[in-house]
Write a protein that holds these residues in place. Structure first.
Motif, short mmCIF file in Angstrom:
data_model
loop_
_atom_site.label_atom_id
_atom_site.label_comp_id
_atom_site.label_asym_id
_atom_site.label_seq_id
_atom_site.Cartn_x
_atom_site.Cartn_y
_atom_site.Cartn_z
N LEU A 1 47.81 59.72 -42.83
CA LEU A 1 48.39 59.36 -41.45
C LEU A 1 47.26 58.67 -40.29
O LEU A 1 46.18 59.22 -40.73
N PRO A 2 47.66 57.88 -39.86
CA PRO A 2 46.51 57.11 -38.71
C PRO A 2 46.21 58.45 -37.81
O PRO A 2 47.08 59.31 -37.69
N GLN A 3 45.13 58.20 -37.04
CA GLN A 3 44.61 59.32 -36.32
C GLN A 3 45.72 59.62 -35.25
O GLN A 3 45.87 60.68 -35.00
N GLN A 4 46.24 58.67 -34.56
CA GLN A 4 47.23 58.99 -33.39
C GLN A 4 48.30 59.74 -33.80
O GLN A 4 48.74 60.45 -33.31
N THR A 5 49.08 59.24 -34.96
CA THR A 5 50.14 59.87 -35.40
C THR A 5 49.78 61.35 -36.00
O THR A 5 50.58 62.32 -35.83
N LEU A 6 48.41 61.46 -36.54
CA LEU A 6 48.19 62.66 -37.17
C LEU A 6 48.24 63.88 -35.97
O LEU A 6 48.40 64.95 -36.35
N SER A 7 47.39 63.27 -34.68
CA SER A 7 47.42 63.99 -33.87
C SER A 7 48.79 64.52 -33.17
O SER A 7 48.95 65.76 -32.63
N GLN A 8 49.83 63.78 -33.00
CA GLN A 8 51.08 63.97 -32.62
C GLN A 8 51.65 64.71 -33.61
O GLN A 8 52.09 65.87 -33.21
N TRP A 9 51.28 64.83 -34.95
CA TRP A 9 52.15 65.78 -35.86
C TRP A 9 51.45 67.00 -35.70
O TRP A 9 51.84 68.13 -35.75
N GLN A 10 50.00 67.23 -35.67
CA GLN A 10 49.48 68.46 -35.43
C GLN A 10 49.56 69.12 -34.04
O GLN A 10 50.16 70.51 -34.16
N ALA A 11 50.12 68.40 -33.02
CA ALA A 11 50.63 68.78 -31.86
C ALA A 11 52.04 69.76 -31.94
O ALA A 11 52.36 70.60 -31.63
N PHE A 12 52.75 68.89 -32.82
CA PHE A 12 53.97 69.46 -33.14
C PHE A 12 54.02 70.80 -34.08
O PHE A 12 54.80 71.53 -33.56
N CYS A 13 53.27 70.84 -34.82
CA CYS A 13 53.40 71.90 -35.82
C CYS A 13 52.64 73.05 -34.97
O CYS A 13 53.04 74.15 -35.13
N ASP A 14 51.67 72.88 -34.02
CA ASP A 14 51.13 73.98 -33.26
C ASP A 14 52.10 74.56 -32.34
O ASP A 14 52.12 75.60 -32.04
N GLY A 15 52.86 73.51 -31.81
CA GLY A 15 54.12 73.77 -31.01
C GLY A 15 55.01 74.76 -31.65
O GLY A 15 55.85 75.40 -30.82
N LEU A 16 55.22 74.65 -32.85
CA LEU A 16 56.28 75.49 -33.62
C LEU A 16 55.91 77.04 -33.35
O LEU A 16 56.77 77.80 -33.43
#
Length: 88
Positions: free
Chosen positions: A72-87
């Motif tokens: 994933l591109p960096q911006q999308t990757l950071s959004q995905w990691q924030a989502f996973c951390d929020g779970l």
């Protein structure tokens, strides 16, 4: 009591979902994002506001026209990691 990924805590009368089944893969790709989203089983639809965020991220991945195993591109990757951390 447990059923289909949903846990009911009888003492506090709360519904809980297990998130320990969602383990982060080594590289985050379109394939791993879709796999993680499909592991979130929501029988009653209580997680709708949460799963829609994940699906919007997946939509962004599709709009970026990435291959299945492309990182994933960096911006999308950071959004995905924030989502996973929020779970958690």
């Amino acid at each position: 009591a447990k059923t289909l990924g949903l846990v009911w805590n009888q003492t506090t009368d709360e519904f809980l979902y297990r998130t320990d089944i969602l383990q982060a893969p080594e590289s985050i790709t379109k394939r791993s994002v879709l796999s993680t989203i499909s592991k979130i089983f929501d029988l009653l639809g209580l997680l709708g506001p949460i799963t829609v965020v994940a699906k919007l991220i997946l939509q962004r991945v599709w709009l970026d026209k990435l291959a299945w195993d492309e990182n994933l591109p960096q911006q999308t990757l950071s959004q995905w990691q924030a989502f996973c951390d929020g779970l958690k």
